[in-house]
Scaffold this motif. Structure first.
Motif, PDB file in Angstrom:
ATOM      1  N   LEU A 132       0.470  27.037  -8.358  1.00  0.00           N
ATOM      2  CA  LEU A 132       1.046  26.054  -9.265  1.00  0.00           C
ATOM      3  C   LEU A 132       0.320  24.730  -9.039  1.00  0.00           C
ATOM      4  O   LEU A 132       0.181  24.283  -7.886  1.00  0.00           O
ATOM      5  N   PRO A 133      -0.184  24.087 -10.088  1.00  0.00           N
ATOM      6  CA  PRO A 133      -0.996  22.875  -9.928  1.00  0.00           C
ATOM      7  C   PRO A 133      -0.355  21.793  -9.070  1.00  0.00           C
ATOM      8  O   PRO A 133      -1.026  21.192  -8.234  1.00  0.00           O
ATOM      9  N   ALA A 134       0.940  21.549  -9.254  1.00  0.00           N
ATOM     10  CA  ALA A 134       1.603  20.483  -8.502  1.00  0.00           C
ATOM     11  C   ALA A 134       1.782  20.836  -7.025  1.00  0.00           C
ATOM     12  O   ALA A 134       1.892  19.957  -6.176  1.00  0.00           O
ATOM     13  N   HIS A 135       1.804  22.127  -6.708  1.00  0.00           N
ATOM     14  CA  HIS A 135       2.080  22.569  -5.342  1.00  0.00           C
ATOM     15  C   HIS A 135       0.821  22.891  -4.541  1.00  0.00           C
ATOM     16  O   HIS A 135       0.866  22.981  -3.313  1.00  0.00           O
ATOM     17  N   ALA A 136      -0.307  23.080  -5.223  1.00  0.00           N
ATOM     18  CA  ALA A 136      -1.500  23.660  -4.593  1.00  0.00           C
ATOM     19  C   ALA A 136      -1.989  22.878  -3.380  1.00  0.00           C
ATOM     20  O   ALA A 136      -2.280  23.470  -2.325  1.00  0.00           O
ATOM     21  N   TYR A 137      -2.098  21.562  -3.490  1.00  0.00           N
ATOM     22  CA  TYR A 137      -2.620  20.750  -2.387  1.00  0.00           C
ATOM     23  C   TYR A 137      -1.746  20.883  -1.141  1.00  0.00           C
ATOM     24  O   TYR A 137      -2.240  21.045  -0.020  1.00  0.00           O
ATOM     25  N   PHE A 138      -0.454  20.822  -1.349  1.00  0.00           N
ATOM     26  CA  PHE A 138       0.488  20.911  -0.234  1.00  0.00           C
ATOM     27  C   PHE A 138       0.390  22.280   0.446  1.00  0.00           C
ATOM     28  O   PHE A 138       0.301  22.371   1.678  1.00  0.00           O
ATOM     29  N   ILE A 139       0.386  23.340  -0.360  1.00  0.00           N
ATOM     30  CA  ILE A 139       0.304  24.711   0.174  1.00  0.00           C
ATOM     31  C   ILE A 139      -1.026  24.931   0.901  1.00  0.00           C
ATOM     32  O   ILE A 139      -1.082  25.554   1.962  1.00  0.00           O
ATOM     33  N   TYR A 140      -2.097  24.399   0.317  1.00  0.00           N
ATOM     34  CA  TYR A 140      -3.425  24.513   0.933  1.00  0.00           C
ATOM     35  C   TYR A 140      -3.454  23.826   2.296  1.00  0.00           C
ATOM     36  O   TYR A 140      -3.935  24.399   3.289  1.00  0.00           O
ATOM     37  N   ALA A 160       0.828  -1.211   0.000  1.00  0.00           N
ATOM     38  CA  ALA A 160       0.000   0.000   0.000  1.00  0.00           C
ATOM     39  C   ALA A 160       0.859   1.256   0.000  1.00  0.00           C
ATOM     40  O   ALA A 160       0.566   2.228  -0.705  1.00  0.00           O
ATOM     41  N   ALA A 161       1.939   1.238   0.769  1.00  0.00           N
ATOM     42  CA  ALA A 161       2.792   2.427   0.884  1.00  0.00           C
ATOM     43  C   ALA A 161       3.606   2.687  -0.370  1.00  0.00           C
ATOM     44  O   ALA A 161       3.981   3.830  -0.646  1.00  0.00           O
ATOM     45  N   SER A 162       3.873   1.636  -1.144  1.00  0.00           N
ATOM     46  CA  SER A 162       4.794   1.776  -2.278  1.00  0.00           C
ATOM     47  C   SER A 162       4.111   2.233  -3.559  1.00  0.00           C
ATOM     48  O   SER A 162       4.709   2.172  -4.629  1.00  0.00           O
ATOM     49  N   TRP A 163       2.885   2.748  -3.468  1.00  0.00           N
ATOM     50  CA  TRP A 163       2.114   2.987  -4.683  1.00  0.00           C
ATOM     51  C   TRP A 163       1.775   4.452  -4.919  1.00  0.00           C
ATOM     52  O   TRP A 163       1.118   4.778  -5.885  1.00  0.00           O
ATOM     53  N   TYR A 164       2.198   5.371  -4.044  1.00  0.00           N
ATOM     54  CA  TYR A 164       1.712   6.746  -4.170  1.00  0.00           C
ATOM     55  C   TYR A 164       2.805   7.807  -4.123  1.00  0.00           C
ATOM     56  O   TYR A 164       2.552   8.940  -3.750  1.00  0.00           O
ATOM     57  N   GLY A 165       4.022   7.439  -4.521  1.00  0.00           N
ATOM     58  CA  GLY A 165       5.118   8.389  -4.431  1.00  0.00           C
ATOM     59  C   GLY A 165       4.962   9.626  -5.278  1.00  0.00           C
ATOM     60  O   GLY A 165       5.567  10.658  -5.008  1.00  0.00           O
ATOM     61  N   GLY A 166       4.135   9.556  -6.319  1.00  0.00           N
ATOM     62  CA  GLY A 166       3.944  10.712  -7.191  1.00  0.00           C
ATOM     63  C   GLY A 166       2.779  11.572  -6.746  1.00  0.00           C
ATOM     64  O   GLY A 166       1.986  12.026  -7.576  1.00  0.00           O
ATOM     65  N   ILE A 167       2.682  11.822  -5.457  1.00  0.00           N
ATOM     66  CA  ILE A 167       1.531  12.551  -4.920  1.00  0.00           C
ATOM     67  C   ILE A 167       1.405  13.950  -5.525  1.00  0.00           C
ATOM     68  O   ILE A 167       0.295  14.433  -5.772  1.00  0.00           O
ATOM     69  N   PHE A 168       2.518  14.620  -5.805  1.00  0.00           N
ATOM     70  CA  PHE A 168       2.440  15.941  -6.428  1.00  0.00           C
ATOM     71  C   PHE A 168       1.864  15.833  -7.845  1.00  0.00           C
ATOM     72  O   PHE A 168       1.128  16.711  -8.295  1.00  0.00           O
ATOM     73  N   GLY A 169       2.201  14.747  -8.545  1.00  0.00           N
ATOM     74  CA  GLY A 169       1.667  14.549  -9.887  1.00  0.00           C
ATOM     75  C   GLY A 169       0.179  14.256  -9.883  1.00  0.00           C
ATOM     76  O   GLY A 169      -0.573  14.783 -10.707  1.00  0.00           O
TER      77      GLY A 169
END
Length: 476
Positions: A299-307, A65-74
């Motif tokens: 920036l689309p890739a950064h928005a979730y993190f900044i929010y 489960a943990a090894s499947w979401y490394g591209g969270i920014f994408g």
């Protein structure tokens, strides 16, 4: 009031730093604990690569489960731009593939007791197929998008230039993964799995509490964000459905299944993970939609993190930051590990006596290559996943499935010719200028069709020859 550009360090206090440091310390402790267990088990290549095939259900679920979401920014970038289209192409299609793998392929995979996916291809088809699948596996498993995600994370949190973030962060991951083997990866995944799931869940809960649910999102997002295609068209959307079937030839799935204690552990583990991934996707897609609604200029890739950093209170903010890092590290170490196994065990097999040392050296060569390719793709997550995933799915999916359904019917040379010829056609098709209907058809479809024709005709020919021989013998 949310703003699109912030200095993350301005939002962090002592409580956040303490929580973040505690998560890192706990992760490091688990890596060390895993290494001590490896020494108790007398080490060896089987233990280093597959934990001696003793992966129990809780460990299997946590590490897969943990090894499947490394591209969270994408993933968040796709949601920001196209809305729930992300949930379809990065979620729903994949759930179908996971369930197919669990119900129909696990027992076939475990039966061969292989070390890697190319090793399995060797047993099913022959040595040429093993080398061919090793090349495709290597490029498919290169952690380009996860190296990029780590660079973006370090840039956002510490202000480090993205390229230097990729270099320093990937070096750290390569060091602990090369040192501890699969045990280090699995035991670090236990902590990372718990933290990453809780982190995205907390963001969703706070979003609902502060802004409400679907009515708020519909009032503040474009209508296209609630469309299945997200304005991308059905042909483009359906390609992702076929790419999701690459799970059926995904090296990470195979590695965990090879390492699992038995068939029941692997099958139950994948089904449990599918439910976890569904919940995780709901959280991240919803969170990214809130980010798009409140920070449309980010920036689309950064928005979730900044929010999320602006949304959460102190303490939980540090936990969320640690959770995002956990998402990236848990996938990056897994993919680096599998890529190094592919080089040392499959591509350079019998070239060196000390396979373990070559495996460890490979970590750093692969890390450098992944960083260079991340720069080459110019940080385009969707392009990275689409390119690498389409080649793997179009070229290896049909031969491998054919081998499962009709064992012994596909010849070694045919497997190799089909994969390489399909890859060549995809490349040529995508390079050549096209217009009209041809311009709407991606090279992926061409490669998949050619693979189906070559493998299908070979199977029919082999069955015809066998029937002819059987009929001749019966007349005698």
């Amino acid at each position: 009031m949310f703003t699109a550009q912030i200095n993350i360090l301005d939002f962090i206090n002592a409580a956040d730093i303490a929580v973040f440091a505690a998560v890192l310390a706990l992760t490091a402790g688990m890596v060390i604990y895993g290494q001590t267990l490896r020494k108790k088990n007398a080490g060896g290549l089987l233990d280093y690569m597959l934990m001696g095939r003793q992966l129990t259900l809780p460990l299997f679920v946590a590490t897969l489960a943990a090894s499947w979401y490394g591209g969270i920014f994408g993933v968040n970038e796709i949601t920001f731009n196209y809305g729930i289209h992300n949930f379809v192409i990065q979620g729903a299609f994949w759930y179908v593939a996971y369930i197919i793998f669990a119900l129909f392929l696990v027992n076939k995979v475990k039966r061969h007791q292989s070390m890697t996916l190319p090793d399995l291809a060797h047993k099913m088809f022959g040595p040429k197929s093993a080398k061919t699948s090793a090349v495709f596996t290597f490029f498919n498993i290169l952690p380009i998008s996860y190296v990029l995600s780590l660079g973006i994370f370090l840039n956002l949190v510490f202000g480090m230039p993205v390229v230097w973030g990729m270099i320093t962060g990937t070096l750290f991951v390569a060091l602990y993964s090369a040192w501890g083997g699969l045990r280090a990866v699995v035991f670090s995944d236990i902590v990372q799995f718990a933290v990453m799931c809780l982190a995205v869940f907390i963001v969703l809960i706070f979003s609902l509490a502060n802004f409400g649910g679907l009515e708020f999102l519909k009032a503040n997002l474009p209508a296209s964000h609630f469309s299945i295609t997200g304005g991308n068209g059905w042909l483009n959307t359906l390609i992702w459905g076929a790419i999701a079937l690459a799970t059926l030839v995904d090296p990470a799935f195979y590695q965990r299944c090879f390492a699992a204690k038995d068939v029941k552990t692997a099958r139950s583990g994948i089904l449990i993970c599918t439910l976890i991934w569904f919940c995780f996707d709901v959280c991240t897609t919803s969170g990214a939609l809130y980010a798009r609604a409140l920070l449309p200029d980010a920036l689309p890739a950064h928005a979730y993190f900044i929010y999320a950093v602006q949304l959460l209170p102190h303490g939980l903010r540090g936990f969320f930051i640690a959770g995002v890092l956990a998402v990236i590290l848990s996938t990056l170490d897994s993919f680096l590990f599998i890529a190094s196994n592919t080089v040392a065990y499959d591509l350079l097999k019998n070239k060196f006596k000390n396979k373990l040392l070559i495996n460890q050296i490979s970590f750093f060569i692969i890390s450098a290559l992944a960083i260079l390719l991340a720069v080459f793709f110019e940080g385009n997550f969707k392009k990275i996943w689409f390119t690498l995933g389409s080649y793997m799915s179009a070229c290896l999916l049909i031969p491998m499935l054919g081998g499962y359904i009709w064992p012994g019917k596909i010849k070694d040379g045919v497997f190799t010719f089909s994969a390489l010829f399909s890859a060549a056609l995809i490349t040529v098709w995508d390079i050549l200028p096209r217009s009209g209907l041809a311009g709407q058809i991606d090279g992926f479809y061409i490669g998949l069709a050619v693979s189906l024709i070559i493998i299908g005709s070979n199977i029919l020919k082999t069955k015809y020859e066998e029937n002819k021989l059987r009929a001749g013998n019966s007349r005698r």
